[in-house]
Design a protein around this motif. Sequence first.
Motif, PDB file in Angstrom:
ATOM      1  N   ILE A 148       0.910  -0.790  -0.073  1.00 59.19           N
ATOM      2  CA  ILE A 148      -0.310  -0.467   0.020  1.00 59.19           C
ATOM      3  C   ILE A 148       0.781   1.004  -0.607  1.00 59.19           C
ATOM      4  CG2 ILE A 148      -1.169   1.025   1.847  1.00 59.19           C
ATOM      5  CD1 ILE A 148      -2.908  -1.536   2.111  1.00 59.19           C
ATOM      6  N   VAL A 149       1.604   0.493   0.867  1.00 58.54           N
ATOM      7  CA  VAL A 149       2.730   2.413   1.060  1.00 58.54           C
ATOM      8  C   VAL A 149       3.721   2.270  -0.419  1.00 58.54           C
ATOM      9  CG1 VAL A 149       4.439   3.757   2.065  1.00 58.54           C
ATOM     10  CG2 VAL A 149       2.973   2.436   4.156  1.00 58.54           C
ATOM     11  N   GLY A 150       3.833   1.254  -1.655  1.00 61.44           N
ATOM     12  CA  GLY A 150       4.420   1.760  -2.415  1.00 61.44           C
ATOM     13  C   GLY A 150       3.761   2.524  -3.417  1.00 61.44           C
ATOM     14  N   SER A 151       1.862   1.812  -3.489  1.00 64.75           N
ATOM     15  CA  SER A 151       1.413   2.757  -4.583  1.00 64.75           C
ATOM     16  C   SER A 151       1.011   4.411  -3.592  1.00 64.75           C
ATOM     17  CB  SER A 151      -0.219   1.841  -4.364  1.00 64.75           C
ATOM     18  OG  SER A 151       0.050   0.720  -4.941  1.00 64.75           O
ATOM     19  N   PHE A 152       1.244   4.433  -2.949  1.00 58.49           N
ATOM     20  CA  PHE A 152       1.607   5.517  -2.331  1.00 58.49           C
ATOM     21  C   PHE A 152       2.306   6.757  -3.015  1.00 58.49           C
ATOM     22  CE2 PHE A 152      -1.894   4.679   0.356  1.00 58.49           C
ATOM     23  CZ  PHE A 152      -2.567   5.751  -0.089  1.00 58.49           C
ATOM     24  N   SER A 153       3.401   6.037  -2.769  1.00 58.98           N
ATOM     25  CA  SER A 153       5.328   6.517  -3.337  1.00 58.98           C
ATOM     26  C   SER A 153       5.572   6.998  -4.799  1.00 58.98           C
ATOM     27  CB  SER A 153       6.313   5.599  -2.837  1.00 58.98           C
ATOM     28  OG  SER A 153       5.932   5.066  -1.342  1.00 58.98           O
ATOM     29  N   VAL A 154       4.603   6.286  -5.557  1.00 59.08           N
ATOM     30  CA  VAL A 154       4.885   6.077  -6.784  1.00 59.08           C
ATOM     31  C   VAL A 154       4.685   7.717  -7.285  1.00 59.08           C
ATOM     32  CG1 VAL A 154       4.061   6.128  -9.296  1.00 59.08           C
ATOM     33  CG2 VAL A 154       3.957   4.353  -7.878  1.00 59.08           C
ATOM     34  N   GLU A 155       3.545   8.687  -7.247  1.00 57.36           N
ATOM     35  CA  GLU A 155       3.787   9.890  -7.290  1.00 57.36           C
ATOM     36  C   GLU A 155       4.833  10.661  -6.758  1.00 57.36           C
ATOM     37  OE1 GLU A 155       1.804  12.817  -9.759  1.00 57.36           O
ATOM     38  OE2 GLU A 155       1.009  11.378  -9.915  1.00 57.36           O
ATOM     39  N   ALA A 156       5.715  10.096  -5.397  1.00 59.47           N
ATOM     40  CA  ALA A 156       6.676  10.988  -5.311  1.00 59.47           C
ATOM     41  C   ALA A 156       8.059  10.280  -6.063  1.00 59.47           C
ATOM     42  CB  ALA A 156       6.743  10.488  -3.660  1.00 59.47           C
ATOM     43  N   LEU A 157       8.392   9.432  -6.540  1.00 63.30           N
ATOM     44  CA  LEU A 157       9.119   8.906  -7.511  1.00 63.30           C
ATOM     45  C   LEU A 157       9.055   9.814  -8.617  1.00 63.30           C
ATOM     46  CD1 LEU A 157       8.435   5.221  -6.020  1.00 63.30           C
ATOM     47  CD2 LEU A 157      10.365   6.595  -5.489  1.00 63.30           C
ATOM     48  N   ARG A 158       7.651   9.815  -9.452  1.00 66.76           N
ATOM     49  CA  ARG A 158       7.823  10.734 -10.214  1.00 66.76           C
ATOM     50  C   ARG A 158       8.487  11.704  -9.984  1.00 66.76           C
ATOM     51  NH1 ARG A 158       4.075   9.270 -14.305  1.00 66.76           N
ATOM     52  NH2 ARG A 158       3.412  11.742 -14.654  1.00 66.76           N
ATOM     53  N   PHE A 159       8.421  12.821  -9.204  1.00 65.98           N
ATOM     54  CA  PHE A 159       8.522  14.106  -8.918  1.00 65.98           C
ATOM     55  C   PHE A 159       9.814  14.329  -9.117  1.00 65.98           C
ATOM     56  CE2 PHE A 159       9.812  17.667  -5.888  1.00 65.98           C
ATOM     57  CZ  PHE A 159       9.000  18.048  -6.618  1.00 65.98           C
ATOM     58  N   ARG A 160      10.153  13.366  -7.687  1.00 71.00           N
ATOM     59  CA  ARG A 160      12.313  13.162  -7.938  1.00 71.00           C
ATOM     60  C   ARG A 160      13.088  12.906  -8.965  1.00 71.00           C
ATOM     61  NH1 ARG A 160      13.801   9.655  -2.998  1.00 71.00           N
ATOM     62  NH2 ARG A 160      16.085  10.756  -3.437  1.00 71.00           N
ATOM     63  N   GLN A 161      12.472  12.029 -10.337  1.00 69.17           N
ATOM     64  CA  GLN A 161      12.637  11.867 -10.984  1.00 69.17           C
ATOM     65  C   GLN A 161      13.080  13.110 -11.942  1.00 69.17           C
ATOM     66  OE1 GLN A 161      10.374   9.701 -14.270  1.00 69.17           O
ATOM     67  NE2 GLN A 161      12.042   8.127 -15.035  1.00 69.17           N
ATOM     68  N   GLU A 162      11.912  13.950 -11.802  1.00 65.29           N
ATOM     69  CA  GLU A 162      11.711  14.738 -13.266  1.00 65.29           C
ATOM     70  C   GLU A 162      12.864  15.917 -13.021  1.00 65.29           C
ATOM     71  OE1 GLU A 162      10.957  16.819 -16.553  1.00 65.29           O
ATOM     72  OE2 GLU A 162      10.084  15.267 -15.839  1.00 65.29           O
ATOM     73  N   ARG A 163      12.951  16.119 -11.478  1.00 66.40           N
ATOM     74  CA  ARG A 163      14.024  16.917 -10.718  1.00 66.40           C
ATOM     75  C   ARG A 163      15.279  16.567 -11.574  1.00 66.40           C
ATOM     76  NH1 ARG A 163       9.600  18.821  -9.992  1.00 66.40           N
ATOM     77  NH2 ARG A 163       9.789  19.642 -12.124  1.00 66.40           N
ATOM     78  N   ARG A 164      15.211  15.220 -11.304  1.00 63.05           N
ATOM     79  CA  ARG A 164      16.944  14.105 -11.601  1.00 63.05           C
ATOM     80  C   ARG A 164      17.032  14.480 -12.617  1.00 63.05           C
ATOM     81  NH1 ARG A 164      17.730   9.256 -12.785  1.00 63.05           N
ATOM     82  NH2 ARG A 164      20.013   8.788 -13.380  1.00 63.05           N
ATOM     83  N   LEU A 165      15.889  14.604 -13.623  1.00 60.25           N
ATOM     84  CA  LEU A 165      15.735  14.874 -15.252  1.00 60.25           C
ATOM     85  C   LEU A 165      16.074  16.447 -15.394  1.00 60.25           C
ATOM     86  CD1 LEU A 165      12.972  12.850 -16.736  1.00 60.25           C
ATOM     87  CD2 LEU A 165      16.103  12.499 -16.768  1.00 60.25           C
ATOM     88  N   GLU A 166      15.565  17.291 -14.904  1.00 61.71           N
ATOM     89  CA  GLU A 166      16.084  18.994 -14.904  1.00 61.71           C
ATOM     90  C   GLU A 166      17.528  18.871 -14.671  1.00 61.71           C
ATOM     91  OE1 GLU A 166      13.288  20.882 -12.876  1.00 61.71           O
ATOM     92  OE2 GLU A 166      11.529  20.053 -14.475  1.00 61.71           O
ATOM     93  N   ARG A 167      17.805  18.587 -13.207  1.00 63.62           N
ATOM     94  CA  ARG A 167      19.363  18.770 -13.619  1.00 63.62           C
ATOM     95  C   ARG A 167      20.534  18.311 -14.350  1.00 63.62           C
ATOM     96  NH1 ARG A 167      17.474  17.590  -8.396  1.00 63.62           N
ATOM     97  NH2 ARG A 167      18.359  15.040  -8.004  1.00 63.62           N
ATOM     98  N   LEU A 168      20.298  17.012 -14.839  1.00 62.51           N
ATOM     99  CA  LEU A 168      21.140  16.657 -15.434  1.00 62.51           C
ATOM    100  C   LEU A 168      20.791  17.272 -16.865  1.00 62.51           C
ATOM    101  CD1 LEU A 168      19.540  12.308 -15.073  1.00 62.51           C
ATOM    102  CD2 LEU A 168      21.868  13.178 -14.859  1.00 62.51           C
ATOM    103  N   TYR A 169      19.203  17.295 -17.283  1.00 62.50           N
ATOM    104  CA  TYR A 169      19.252  18.276 -18.738  1.00 62.50           C
ATOM    105  C   TYR A 169      20.507  19.640 -18.677  1.00 62.50           C
ATOM    106  CZ  TYR A 169      16.241  15.474 -21.367  1.00 62.50           C
ATOM    107  OH  TYR A 169      15.760  14.591 -22.049  1.00 62.50           O
ATOM    108  N   GLY A 170      20.135  20.154 -17.433  1.00 67.02           N
ATOM    109  CA  GLY A 170      21.058  21.554 -16.946  1.00 67.02           C
ATOM    110  C   GLY A 170      22.356  21.254 -16.959  1.00 67.02           C
ATOM    111  N   SER A 171      22.889  20.161 -16.544  1.00 67.98           N
ATOM    112  CA  SER A 171      24.380  20.028 -16.056  1.00 67.98           C
ATOM    113  C   SER A 171      25.591  19.882 -17.145  1.00 67.98           C
ATOM    114  CB  SER A 171      24.362  18.534 -15.614  1.00 67.98           C
ATOM    115  OG  SER A 171      23.902  18.239 -15.916  1.00 67.98           O
ATOM    116  N   GLU A 172      26.878  20.380 -17.576  1.00 74.90           N
ATOM    117  CA  GLU A 172      27.159  20.783 -18.399  1.00 74.90           C
ATOM    118  C   GLU A 172      28.039  18.886 -18.487  1.00 74.90           C
ATOM    119  OE1 GLU A 172      30.421  23.683 -18.042  1.00 74.90           O
ATOM    120  OE2 GLU A 172      29.019  24.774 -18.087  1.00 74.90           O
TER     121      GLU A 172
END
Length: 296
Positions: A272-296
């Motif tokens: 059950i906790v794993g199901s609730f964690s998906v949206e949080a993981l999506r948010f963290r993934q997007e922030r990580r991708l933004e950092r990757l795209y914006g890094s040299e």
Amino acid sequence: MASLITSPSAIWMAVKDAFFGSPTAPLRLQAMTRPLIPSAVCRAAGVNRLAELGRREVKEINVSDLYDEDAFVHRLREAIEGHELLWVFSEASCERISDLLERYPALITPLNEEKTSWGINVYKMISFYLSKNSQAIRRLSGVDVSSTPVRLRLLLHEHHVPVRRSSLPMRIVRDPRTWVYAAIFIYSCLRALPVIFVPQFHGSILVLWLIDVVTAIPYTWGVLAMVTSKRIRQRLAGTLIAIITFLAPYFYFWTHGSDYPLTVTITVTVMIVGSFSVEALRFRQERRLERLYGSE
């Protein structure tokens, strides 16, 4: 022509991309010179999130193809059949970017501050070609739209482009989501079996199994919508449906027994906790991708 999903390795790759995506794949393209502007990449591709872009959505092109009619039409057909959203190229591959900007006004977007990486929205390019070239309908006639986004299929329909689609059985087999549905459906059908060995359960195994089977498809849709949908409302609806259909068999499980082993409660709680964690993981993934795209 778009490659067909036929071999086991191709099926696994398609399933992995459909469920988990390949969001870092575009960064391996030579034309994607970092640091990039994440918002510019999303805007150029016509998406809301960087995670929506993967190996099939972003393709590096030869600029010379944009000047050669036959090569250009070939690239358009590949883009339609291959679910491409964004073409990218580097300034180094183009003699004069100003010529391209004049040839395709408002279609070419810089993806970084240095303007060394450029992107072309595939949908807008196809729309431009259909509206400006009298031979476009004939040149694109017969294109396979089995894997084409709905928006692009509607565009082709509006311009009366004759298209073809694979038969329904073939589309189902080639659709990577089919394998995700099948895997979760099989899991749901088998999930009730371990309950046979739980003496504290006093309900009907058949009823529990039927609940599992009936909720399998909506649960799978909910999970896919929760993970892959572009719209926040659909993601929230998917999350709600996934939680309800996920809890349904456990609700019956809990209300028809007593004194369950601690391991059972822990296992259900973790899921059950794993199901609730998906949206949080999506948010963290997007922030990580933004950092990757914006890094040299």
